[in-house]
Design a protein around this motif. Sequence first.
Motif, short mmCIF file in Angstrom:
data_model
loop_
_atom_site.label_atom_id
_atom_site.label_comp_id
_atom_site.label_asym_id
_atom_site.label_seq_id
_atom_site.Cartn_x
_atom_site.Cartn_y
_atom_site.Cartn_z
N ASP A 1 0.29 -1.19 0.19
CA ASP A 1 0.38 -0.56 0.30
C ASP A 1 0.86 1.49 0.64
OD1 ASP A 1 -2.12 -1.55 0.01
OD2 ASP A 1 -2.93 -1.06 2.28
N ARG A 2 1.89 0.89 0.82
CA ARG A 2 3.09 2.23 0.86
C ARG A 2 3.42 2.32 -0.99
NH1 ARG A 2 5.62 2.47 7.23
NH2 ARG A 2 3.48 2.87 7.93
N LYS A 3 4.35 1.23 -1.01
CA LYS A 3 4.63 1.44 -2.62
C LYS A 3 3.58 2.03 -3.20
CE LYS A 3 6.59 -1.11 -6.00
NZ LYS A 3 6.38 -1.68 -6.91
N LEU A 4 2.48 2.05 -3.21
CA LEU A 4 1.80 2.43 -4.36
C LEU A 4 1.26 4.37 -4.58
CD1 LEU A 4 -0.32 1.87 -6.46
CD2 LEU A 4 -2.33 1.21 -4.85
N VAL A 5 1.01 4.34 -2.94
CA VAL A 5 0.90 5.84 -2.24
C VAL A 5 2.09 6.90 -3.17
CG1 VAL A 5 0.84 7.17 -0.62
CG2 VAL A 5 -0.49 5.20 -0.79
N ARG A 6 3.21 6.45 -3.04
CA ARG A 6 4.69 6.30 -3.55
C ARG A 6 4.11 6.82 -5.24
NH1 ARG A 6 7.32 2.95 0.89
NH2 ARG A 6 7.51 4.66 2.60
N GLU A 7 3.86 5.37 -5.18
CA GLU A 7 3.72 6.23 -7.58
C GLU A 7 2.80 6.74 -7.28
OE1 GLU A 7 2.94 1.42 -8.04
OE2 GLU A 7 5.51 0.84 -7.54
N VAL A 8 1.63 6.68 -6.95
CA VAL A 8 0.81 7.59 -6.96
C VAL A 8 0.64 9.00 -6.69
CG1 VAL A 8 -1.44 8.37 -6.87
CG2 VAL A 8 -1.06 6.19 -6.62
N LEU A 9 1.31 9.47 -6.42
CA LEU A 9 1.75 10.69 -5.56
C LEU A 9 2.89 11.06 -6.39
CD1 LEU A 9 1.02 10.85 -1.90
CD2 LEU A 9 -0.71 11.79 -3.39
N GLY A 10 3.97 9.78 -6.65
CA GLY A 10 5.22 10.61 -6.80
C GLY A 10 5.63 11.42 -5.83
#
Length: 94
Positions: A51-60
């Motif tokens: 989940d944290r990885k996805l947030v990092r990717e989405v937010l950049g």
Amino acid sequence: MATTTIQVPKETRDHLAELAKERGLSIGQLVEALAAEQLTAAQRDKRLAADRKLVREVLGVAISDEEFDQAPDVLANIYKIAAEKVRAVGQDAA
């Protein structure tokens, strides 16, 4: 699939039997479904990392785990606001 036997108090067995009957399952199927709903600590950690990885990717944005840990619990805050609104509506109706 191999099966095993677990020992529980009679009251627990009876409760599980009632729940299983209501859902059209055997007790074994019910226990299997209940167990599948519960994540182990390792599974929760893996999900949190994903989940944290996805947030990092989405937010950049490179957000550290420490920053995630310090962030407010947004979902808990939404639940709190919703509960306050429900209580307010209930008080207005009374």
